[in-house]
Structures are given as structure tokens and as C-alpha cells.
Design a protein around this motif. Structure first.
Motif, PDB file in Angstrom:
ATOM      1  N   GLU A  49       0.825  -1.206   0.000  1.00 13.54           N
ATOM      2  CA  GLU A  49       0.000   0.000   0.000  1.00 13.54           C
ATOM      3  C   GLU A  49       0.863   1.261   0.000  1.00 13.54           C
ATOM      4  O   GLU A  49       0.549   2.245  -0.688  1.00 13.54           O
ATOM      5  N   LYS A  50       1.945   1.269   0.743  1.00 17.34           N
ATOM      6  CA  LYS A  50       2.848   2.417   0.792  1.00 17.34           C
ATOM      7  C   LYS A  50       3.474   2.679  -0.565  1.00 17.34           C
ATOM      8  O   LYS A  50       3.587   3.837  -1.006  1.00 17.34           O
ATOM      9  N   VAL A  51       3.866   1.615  -1.268  1.00 16.46           N
ATOM     10  CA  VAL A  51       4.471   1.761  -2.593  1.00 16.46           C
ATOM     11  C   VAL A  51       3.455   2.346  -3.572  1.00 16.46           C
ATOM     12  O   VAL A  51       3.766   3.249  -4.353  1.00 16.46           O
ATOM     13  N   ILE A  52       2.230   1.836  -3.532  1.00 19.66           N
ATOM     14  CA  ILE A  52       1.181   2.338  -4.429  1.00 19.66           C
ATOM     15  C   ILE A  52       0.913   3.819  -4.154  1.00 19.66           C
ATOM     16  O   ILE A  52       0.798   4.634  -5.074  1.00 19.66           O
ATOM     17  N   SER A  53       0.815   4.159  -2.891  1.00 19.05           N
ATOM     18  CA  SER A  53       0.472   5.537  -2.499  1.00 19.05           C
ATOM     19  C   SER A  53       1.544   6.540  -2.883  1.00 19.05           C
ATOM     20  O   SER A  53       1.288   7.748  -2.925  1.00 19.05           O
ATOM     21  N   ALA A  54       2.756   6.062  -3.175  1.00 13.89           N
ATOM     22  CA  ALA A  54       3.849   6.964  -3.558  1.00 13.89           C
ATOM     23  C   ALA A  54       3.700   7.492  -4.984  1.00 13.89           C
ATOM     24  O   ALA A  54       4.396   8.439  -5.369  1.00 13.89           O
ATOM     25  N   PHE A  55       2.789   6.910  -5.759  1.00 13.43           N
ATOM     26  CA  PHE A  55       2.554   7.373  -7.122  1.00 13.43           C
ATOM     27  C   PHE A  55       1.451   8.432  -7.116  1.00 13.43           C
ATOM     28  O   PHE A  55       0.325   8.167  -6.680  1.00 13.43           O
ATOM     29  N   PHE A  56       1.779   9.611  -7.590  1.00 13.65           N
ATOM     30  CA  PHE A  56       0.812  10.701  -7.642  1.00 13.65           C
ATOM     31  C   PHE A  56       0.364  10.892  -9.088  1.00 13.65           C
ATOM     32  O   PHE A  56       0.968  11.623  -9.868  1.00 13.65           O
ATOM     33  N   ASP A  57      -0.686  10.189  -9.448  1.00 15.51           N
ATOM     34  CA  ASP A  57      -1.237  10.247 -10.796  1.00 15.51           C
ATOM     35  C   ASP A  57      -2.744  10.058 -10.676  1.00 15.51           C
ATOM     36  O   ASP A  57      -3.201   9.046 -10.123  1.00 15.51           O
ATOM     37  N   ASP A  58      -3.494  11.034 -11.150  1.00 10.96           N
ATOM     38  CA  ASP A  58      -4.954  10.990 -11.019  1.00 10.96           C
ATOM     39  C   ASP A  58      -5.578   9.793 -11.715  1.00 10.96           C
ATOM     40  O   ASP A  58      -6.731   9.441 -11.438  1.00 10.96           O
ATOM     41  N   ARG A  59      -4.831   9.170 -12.608  1.00 12.40           N
ATOM     42  CA  ARG A  59      -5.370   8.013 -13.333  1.00 12.40           C
ATOM     43  C   ARG A  59      -5.263   6.716 -12.540  1.00 12.40           C
ATOM     44  O   ARG A  59      -5.805   5.688 -12.950  1.00 12.40           O
ATOM     45  N   ILE A  60      -4.584   6.781 -11.408  1.00 11.77           N
ATOM     46  CA  ILE A  60      -4.375   5.583 -10.579  1.00 11.77           C
ATOM     47  C   ILE A  60      -5.293   5.643  -9.358  1.00 11.77           C
ATOM     48  O   ILE A  60      -5.336   6.637  -8.640  1.00 11.77           O
ATOM     49  N   SER A  61      -6.024   4.567  -9.114  1.00 10.64           N
ATOM     50  CA  SER A  61      -6.868   4.473  -7.926  1.00 10.64           C
ATOM     51  C   SER A  61      -6.599   3.141  -7.230  1.00 10.64           C
ATOM     52  O   SER A  61      -6.156   2.175  -7.859  1.00 10.64           O
ATOM     53  N   MET A  62      -6.852   3.105  -5.939  1.00 10.09           N
ATOM     54  CA  MET A  62      -6.605   1.893  -5.160  1.00 10.09           C
ATOM     55  C   MET A  62      -7.836   1.517  -4.355  1.00 10.09           C
ATOM     56  O   MET A  62      -8.459   2.362  -3.712  1.00 10.09           O
ATOM     57  N   ILE A  63      -8.181   0.257  -4.401  1.00 14.34           N
ATOM     58  CA  ILE A  63      -9.235  -0.321  -3.571  1.00 14.34           C
ATOM     59  C   ILE A  63      -8.538  -1.208  -2.547  1.00 14.34           C
ATOM     60  O   ILE A  63      -7.770  -2.106  -2.912  1.00 14.34           O
ATOM     61  N   SER A  64      -8.778  -0.979  -1.278  1.00 10.78           N
ATOM     62  CA  SER A  64      -8.121  -1.762  -0.228  1.00 10.78           C
ATOM     63  C   SER A  64      -9.118  -2.706   0.429  1.00 10.78           C
ATOM     64  O   SER A  64     -10.180  -2.278   0.900  1.00 10.78           O
ATOM     65  N   LEU A  65      -8.788  -3.990   0.448  1.00  9.20           N
ATOM     66  CA  LEU A  65      -9.625  -4.995   1.091  1.00  9.20           C
ATOM     67  C   LEU A  65      -9.107  -5.252   2.503  1.00  9.20           C
ATOM     68  O   LEU A  65      -7.900  -5.322   2.720  1.00  9.20           O
ATOM     69  N   LYS A  66     -10.017  -5.395   3.447  1.00  5.09           N
ATOM     70  CA  LYS A  66      -9.628  -5.599   4.835  1.00  5.09           C
ATOM     71  C   LYS A  66      -9.192  -7.031   5.118  1.00  5.09           C
ATOM     72  O   LYS A  66      -8.393  -7.272   6.026  1.00  5.09           O
ATOM     73  N   GLN A  67      -9.713  -7.986   4.340  1.00  9.76           N
ATOM     74  CA  GLN A  67      -9.337  -9.385   4.489  1.00  9.76           C
ATOM     75  C   GLN A  67      -8.901  -9.926   3.137  1.00  9.76           C
ATOM     76  O   GLN A  67      -9.464  -9.562   2.107  1.00  9.76           O
ATOM     77  N   ASN A  68      -7.909 -10.802   3.161  1.00  9.19           N
ATOM     78  CA  ASN A  68      -7.422 -11.396   1.917  1.00  9.19           C
ATOM     79  C   ASN A  68      -8.494 -12.295   1.316  1.00  9.19           C
ATOM     80  O   ASN A  68      -8.988 -13.208   1.962  1.00  9.19           O
ATOM     81  N   GLN A  69      -8.867 -12.021   0.060  1.00  6.62           N
ATOM     82  CA  GLN A  69      -9.971 -12.742  -0.573  1.00  6.62           C
ATOM     83  C   GLN A  69      -9.580 -13.465  -1.853  1.00  6.62           C
ATOM     84  O   GLN A  69     -10.376 -14.220  -2.414  1.00  6.62           O
ATOM     85  N   GLY A  70      -8.393 -13.250  -2.361  1.00  7.18           N
ATOM     86  CA  GLY A  70      -7.963 -13.954  -3.553  1.00  7.18           C
ATOM     87  C   GLY A  70      -8.007 -13.097  -4.804  1.00  7.18           C
ATOM     88  O   GLY A  70      -8.730 -12.096  -4.874  1.00  7.18           O
ATOM     89  N   THR A  71      -7.244 -13.519  -5.798  1.00  4.47           N
ATOM     90  CA  THR A  71      -7.120 -12.753  -7.040  1.00  4.47           C
ATOM     91  C   THR A  71      -8.439 -12.609  -7.767  1.00  4.47           C
ATOM     92  O   THR A  71      -8.720 -11.565  -8.369  1.00  4.47           O
TER      93      THR A  71
END
Length: 256
Positions: A49-71
């Protein structure tokens, strides 16, 4: 540069801190710039999550899951939130070449194709090229795809305008094969580009390196996804094994 529409890039990520920055950068570096990258962080316990958040580009979004659910869950959540005219896939440890999207979109436009894929090359965990190319078939029909998964998921792209959104099946492994079977069933044969447009990272302990588990997941594609009875599923498993022994080596080209 010609405009073809928005491409939604789907990227599941779990404990991918080692490789994901390179994967994201390969999307940012695309010559075709009209894309959105949807990353689903599947409850990673490392610095993903820290690595993803280091990218500042409006075209990039992140969805964070609280529990591991699989690919499969991660990919479907990203597909659900996608707003693009096209959907493409890139795992967090693989890479695209700079012209990947541009060349595929132009190819699809020229051929009125609803989906396409391309050849790709292999790299090791350190990113060193292994001088091996997995070549795409020029035309991939349903009966051929039924025998084995010949679509490198990191190269596949389909048109939402022509096919609608197609979700991956509810399987933890090999769900990409189920997706492309549905794409071909719905849209007709996929067209392949012989040029290599991506790099697939070969990692120790991957599903493709474990033969028995792979066979179990393949059986699930026939039995659970395609709803074949057990006898018919076993029949296609035999065809799959024959196809892997006879055809797969021919699809791999040594670049040395």
C-alpha cells in the motif's frame, strides 16, 4: 495519436512490494495515455500500500480490502468499478512494453476485433530476460482455447462496448482462462499479435510450476465453469495434457 477510448487496467496486488512499482511504472510509461489503473490491494501485510500511495497520478486508484480474498475477488471488484471502453489486465509482478496499448488498440480498430492478445517474453525474478518468447496464435477460436489457455493474461484486452463487462469465474486459480473462454464464446475468435508486447515474470513456487495443483484447477474450469460432467471434464483433461506436450513447446521460441 489516434484516440480509441478509455482503457481500464486491472491490477490485483497481494504482498507485491518488491515488484509493483515497476508494474505501475510500465503503465504510466505507455505511449497511449488514456487509461485508468485500478489496483486492488488484497489485504497485503507488507509495504504494498505504501508503494502504491507513492505514485501521484490521477489516473491511478486503489481499492483496499480488509481481508485477503484472492485474485478472483480482486479482479472482479476492479472490473465492477471500471469505467473504460476496454478492459486490460496486468499483474503486480509483470511488465508492459511502452507501445503495448497503442498497438493493440490500433490492431483491434483495424480488424474490428472485440478482443485481442499478443506474444510476450519471460523474465526472471530479478527482471533479467530469459530469451524466451511465448508466441500468440494469429487466430484463437473457442475449440482451441478449450484445449489449453493460450492467452497470456498480461496481454489480453477486450472491448466493453462490444461485449459488456465480463467477470472472472469464482475460482482462486486459472480464473483468467475462464474469463477468456467467456470472451471468445461471446465475441468470437480472439486475434493475436505476434510481436511481443509484455514481460511475464517467472517466479519460484508459481502455480504453473506445480503440476498436480494445476491439473486440479484446470479440471475446475471444465467441470465448474463450463458445467461439463465429470466424464467429459476428464476427457478434456486428457486433451489438455496432450496439447501441453505437443503444442506448448512449439509456442515457446528461444530467442538466443
Amino acid at each position: 495519436m489516434q484516440e480509441y477510448g478509455l482503457v481500464s487496467v486491472i491490477m490485483p496486488a497481494y504482498n507485491a512490494e518488491t515488484f509493483i512499482a515497476e508494474a505501475i511504472q510500465s503503465v504510466i510509461d505507455q505511449s497511449y495515455s488514456n487509461w485508468e489503473l485500478i489496483i486492488v490491494n488484497d489485504a497485503s501485510t507488507d509495504a504494498t500500500e505504501k508503494v502504491i500511495s507513492a505514485f501521484f497520478d490521477d489516473r491511478i486508484s486503489m481499492i483496499s480490502l480488509k481481508q485477503n480474498q484472492g485474485t478472483h475477488i480482486s479482479r472482479n471488484k476492479a472490473i465492477q468499478s471500471a469505467s473504460g471502453n476496454f478492459i486490460a489486465f496486468l499483474d503486480a509482478d509483470d511488465l508492459w512494453k511502452r507501445e503495448k496499448l497503442q498497438k493493440q488498440l490500433a490492431f483491434m480498430d483495424e480488424n474490428s476485433a472485440s478482443a485481442c492478445f499478443s506474444s510476450y517474453e519471460l523474465i526472471d525474478e530479478q527482471g533479467i530476460e530469459l530469451n524466451k518468447k511465448i508466441e500468440a496464435f494469429p487466430v484463437l477460436e473457442f475449440q482451441k482455447l478449450l484445449k489449453a489457455n493460450y492467452v497470456g493474461n498480461l496481454t489480453g484486452i477486450y472491448s466493453v462496448e462490444k461485449l459488456g463487462k465480463i467477470a472472472v469465474p469464482d475460482l482462486r486459480k486459472r480464473q483468467d482462462w475462464g474469463l477468456w473462454l467467456e470472451v471468445v464464446k461471446k465475441g468470437g475468435a480472439m486475434l493475436g499479435i505476434n510481436e511481443s508486447l509484455a514481460y511475464y515474470r517467472v517466479r519460484k513456487g508459481s502455480i504453473s510450476s506445480k503440476k498436480l495443483p494445476m491439473l486440479k484447477y484446470n479440471f475446475n474450469i471444465y467441470h465448474k465453469v463450463l458445467k461439463f460432467n465429470k466424464i467429459r471434464s476428464l476427457y478434456y483433461m486428457l486433451i489438455f495434457l496432450k496439447e501441453q506436450l505437443l503444442v506448448k513447446p512449439k509456442q515457446t521460441k528461444d530467442l538466443n
